[in-house]
Every structure is written in structure tokens, then in C-alpha cells.
Design an enzyme around this catalytic site. Structure first.
Site, mmCIF file in Angstrom:
data_model
loop_
_atom_site.group_PDB
_atom_site.id
_atom_site.type_symbol
_atom_site.label_atom_id
_atom_site.label_comp_id
_atom_site.label_asym_id
_atom_site.label_seq_id
_atom_site.Cartn_x
_atom_site.Cartn_y
_atom_site.Cartn_z
ATOM 1 N N GLU A 150 40.229 28.173 8.654
ATOM 2 C CA GLU A 150 39.676 28.704 9.727
ATOM 3 C C GLU A 150 40.206 30.135 9.826
ATOM 4 O O GLU A 150 41.384 30.256 9.926
ATOM 5 C CB GLU A 150 39.522 28.103 11.146
ATOM 6 C CG GLU A 150 38.571 28.917 12.064
ATOM 7 C CD GLU A 150 38.158 28.296 13.466
ATOM 8 O OE1 GLU A 150 38.977 26.976 13.511
ATOM 9 O OE2 GLU A 150 37.367 28.507 14.079
ATOM 10 N N ASP A 183 34.316 31.631 12.042
ATOM 11 C CA ASP A 183 33.734 31.481 13.215
ATOM 12 C C ASP A 183 33.271 33.131 13.961
ATOM 13 O O ASP A 183 34.309 33.927 13.889
ATOM 14 C CB ASP A 183 35.054 30.819 13.934
ATOM 15 C CG ASP A 183 34.784 30.476 15.503
ATOM 16 O OD1 ASP A 183 34.126 31.273 16.009
ATOM 17 O OD2 ASP A 183 35.589 29.654 16.055
ATOM 18 N N PHE A 185 32.987 33.944 16.905
ATOM 19 C CA PHE A 185 33.813 34.274 18.096
ATOM 20 C C PHE A 185 34.920 34.972 17.586
ATOM 21 O O PHE A 185 35.276 36.071 17.983
ATOM 22 C CB PHE A 185 34.252 33.023 18.755
ATOM 23 C CG PHE A 185 35.414 33.578 19.758
ATOM 24 C CD1 PHE A 185 35.235 33.932 20.828
ATOM 25 C CD2 PHE A 185 36.458 32.889 19.278
ATOM 26 C CE1 PHE A 185 36.183 34.231 21.867
ATOM 27 C CE2 PHE A 185 37.781 33.542 20.147
ATOM 28 C CZ PHE A 185 37.535 33.969 21.499
ATOM 29 N N HIS A 186 35.581 34.758 16.523
ATOM 30 C CA HIS A 186 36.527 35.561 15.930
ATOM 31 C C HIS A 186 36.398 36.799 15.084
ATOM 32 O O HIS A 186 36.823 37.774 15.399
ATOM 33 C CB HIS A 186 37.534 34.558 15.191
ATOM 34 C CG HIS A 186 38.041 33.326 15.936
ATOM 35 N ND1 HIS A 186 39.073 33.589 16.584
ATOM 36 C CD2 HIS A 186 38.000 32.065 15.800
ATOM 37 C CE1 HIS A 186 39.394 32.288 17.163
ATOM 38 N NE2 HIS A 186 38.724 31.663 16.634
ATOM 39 N N HIS A 209 31.605 28.152 12.242
ATOM 40 C CA HIS A 209 31.785 27.679 13.792
ATOM 41 C C HIS A 209 30.881 28.840 14.433
ATOM 42 O O HIS A 209 30.985 30.203 14.068
ATOM 43 C CB HIS A 209 33.252 27.847 14.381
ATOM 44 C CG HIS A 209 33.826 26.445 14.365
ATOM 45 N ND1 HIS A 209 34.932 26.482 14.802
ATOM 46 C CD2 HIS A 209 33.286 25.055 14.214
ATOM 47 C CE1 HIS A 209 35.507 25.236 14.854
ATOM 48 N NE2 HIS A 209 34.334 24.342 14.503
ATOM 49 N N ARG A 215 32.160 32.465 24.596
ATOM 50 C CA ARG A 215 32.119 31.053 23.894
ATOM 51 C C ARG A 215 31.181 30.321 24.685
ATOM 52 O O ARG A 215 31.216 28.962 24.864
ATOM 53 C CB ARG A 215 33.779 30.491 24.204
ATOM 54 C CG ARG A 215 34.528 31.467 23.171
ATOM 55 C CD ARG A 215 35.898 30.781 22.868
ATOM 56 N NE ARG A 215 35.947 30.335 21.676
ATOM 57 C CZ ARG A 215 36.733 29.857 20.820
ATOM 58 N NH1 ARG A 215 38.211 29.845 21.243
ATOM 59 N NH2 ARG A 215 36.601 29.343 19.803
ATOM 60 N N GLU A 244 30.779 25.922 18.798
ATOM 61 C CA GLU A 244 32.224 25.498 19.516
ATOM 62 C C GLU A 244 31.981 26.049 20.872
ATOM 63 O O GLU A 244 32.947 26.863 21.364
ATOM 64 C CB GLU A 244 33.133 25.950 18.791
ATOM 65 C CG GLU A 244 34.550 25.539 19.002
ATOM 66 C CD GLU A 244 35.678 26.106 18.184
ATOM 67 O OE1 GLU A 244 36.608 25.613 18.190
ATOM 68 O OE2 GLU A 244 35.621 27.124 17.459
#
Ligand code: MN
Length: 288
Positions: A150, A183, A185-186, A209, A215, A244
Site C-alpha cells: 500500500e 488508495d 485517500f493517500h 482502496h 474518508r 475504506e
């Protein structure tokens, strides 16, 4: 593409009654339930067998995720810590094979969250991470589990912050059972454009993700869902797309994820179920 969600949306601790969540997510329309992989090593064979049956009966597949704790850092300069980490990964992979889980992702190449009170020696950590991933990749394959690394934002780790860095790491590991995990979000923090980052990962992308920038479940914020959908179709992505979301304060989950206010609008479990089912319809429409 197969669509899933992480169990911790509903929970405040990193373990849970997984058979209950197999039924729930299947009922909500998901194909995948993602579990906290660390908790699996604490389950007996009969408990694992209950999880396996519940998933099979519900018609869903299982994936697992973990950020290795510092005592199990497989990139540590201390060989005994690396060995502890590899031993934990082997126990997780053995448990995963007993429930027919197919993918292990997260910070499995180092530890999480990184302690920036210590100096950062990225080249040495990178070299040891490569060595550890290579040493476990065959064992994972024999247990039917794909390893996915990840890619997280700078505040959580330093080794791979971008898709480009993740692809280079996976190429340097050079094992077909080790792939990239992104992901959004990141990515929202680290990448110029999310579609470009997905195209950079290309055939190396093994797991994805998703969630909004804060989030919340997909569809409640400004994440560029169409752009991501075009890119996933461009690379012909056939892997898992797993939500997530973290929207509730409290417990170990709330504190590890740093949820300091209620992002659910005071939702009870029934409303949270409705929200995530709506998010699933939304994402399927954007990514299909
Ligand atoms: Mn993630």
C-alpha cells in the site's frame, strides 16, 4: 472489477465477528469483505472455519489488510525484529489460506504508522523491505495470497508515497506475487492527478482502496470518481476495489485513524448500511 468494503467502517476495534460481516456486506451488494489481517492469527481453526463457511455461503471473497506494528517491522535494522515480522506474516498468510482469502495488503513492507521521532534512512529501509518481501513472496503464493504494497501519504510512511515509487519498488522486488496497492485517500495528498497515477501503476496494480478525501463513503465528497473510472478502464483493471471509510470516533480504530469528529451525521447502523449501499451503487456507476 470486484467491489468490497473494509469491516472497520462499522467497528471501533481491529477485530470483529467476521461471519456477521460476511452476511451483511453480501446483503448490501458487495463482492468482497476486507478483514483486519492481524486479528486472524488469534482465531482458532474452528473459528477460521466459521469465517470460511460464512464467506462461501454468502458468495463473497475475502481480502486482508494490516499495518505491521513497530515490533514486527520487516524493514527494521534489527534482524530479530525483522524475523518477528516475517514470522507474523507467515502466521497471517497461513490463517488467510484457511479462509481462502486471496489478497494481503497494507504496510506489510515496513511498519505503521512510522515514528518520525527517529531518523529516516530511506535507502536502508528500502533495501531491507525488498529483501523481506522477496523472502515471503513464495510462501504467500503457496498459500494462495497475493501481496500488495500500500502506497500511503507522507504522514504515515516515507518509503512509497507515489504510484511511481511503488511501481519502482515492485519492479525491484521482481516477484510476480508482489504488486502495487493504491488508495485514493493517500493519492489525493501525494499525486498530481489520480487518473495519471492509476495509469502509472498499470499492470502492476493489484488492489485499490477508495473513499472520499475525509474518508467518508464514496459519493459524499469531491474525489474525482469519473477520472479514476476512466483510468481503471484504460488499464483494464480486474482486481479488487475496496472502500475504506472511517466515519466514527472512538476505540482503537478511531484513535489509530485519527477520527476526531463524527463524519457519519450521527448515523445508526441501519443508516450506515444505507449510506454504504448507496456508495456502492455510485461507484459501480462511475467505474463500470
Ligand atoms: Mn488504505
Amino acid at each position: 472489477m470486484k467491489f468490497g468494503t473494509y469491516f472497520a467502517y462499522w467497528e471501533q476495534e481491529w477485530d470483529a465477528d467476521y461471519p456477521y460481516y460476511c452476511d451483511k456486506v453480501a446483503r448490501l451488494g458487495f463482492d468482497i469483505l476486507e478483514l483486519g489481517a492481524g486479528a486472524l492469527v488469534g482465531l482458532s481453526d474452528s473459528e477460521l472455519s466459521r469465517v470460511k463457511s460464512a464467506a462461501r455461503d454468502a458468495g463473497i471473497s475475502l481480502t486482508g489488510c494490516i499495518g505491521l506494528p513497530a515490533a514486527f517491522d520487516v524493514s527494521s535494522a534489527d534482524k530479530s525484529v525483522r524475523d518477528n515480522g516475517l514470522d507474523l506474516l507467515r502466521r497471517i498468510l497461513t490463517a488467510m489460506s484457511k479462509i481462502d482469502a486471496t489478497v494481503l495488503g497494507g504496510i506489510i513492507y515496513a511498519y505503521w504508522p512510522v515514528d518520525y521521532g527517529k531518523p529516516v534512512d530511506k535507502p536502508s529501509v528500502r533495501a531491507r523491505a525488498i529483501e523481506s518481501m522477496l523472502s515471503i513472496a513464495d510462501f504467500a503464493r503457496e498459500n494462495g495470497v497475493l501481496l500488495v504494497l500500500e502506497t500511503v501519504n507522507r504522514f504515515e510512511h516515507f518509503l512509497i508515497n507515489t504510484s511511481e515509487e511503488a511501481v519502482q519498488l515492485v519492479k525491484d522486488i521482481g516477484h510476480p506475487n508482489v504488486k502495487v496497492m493504491l488508495d485514493c485517500f493517500h493519492m489525493n495528498i501525494e499525486e498530481d492527478f489520480l487518473g495519471d497515477a492509476i495509469r502509472t501503476a498499470g499492470k502492476y496494480l493489484g488492489h485499490f482502496h477508495i473513499g472520499e478525501c475525509n474518508r467518508k463513503v464514496p459519493g459524499k465528497g469531491h474525489m474525482p470518481w469519473e477520472e479514476m473510472g476512466y483510468a481503471l478502464r484504460d488499464i483494464n483493471y480486474g482486481g479488487g476495489v475496496v472502500m475504506e471509510p472511517f466515519v466514527k470516533m472512538g476505540g482503537t480504530v478511531g484513535s489509530d485513524i485519527k477520527v476526531w469528529h463524527d463524519l457519519s451525521g450521527g448515523a445508526d447502523e441501519k443508516k450506515m448500511d444505507e449510506d454504504i449501499a448507496e456508495a456502492l451503487r455510485f461507484v459501480r456507476s462511475k467505474f463500470a
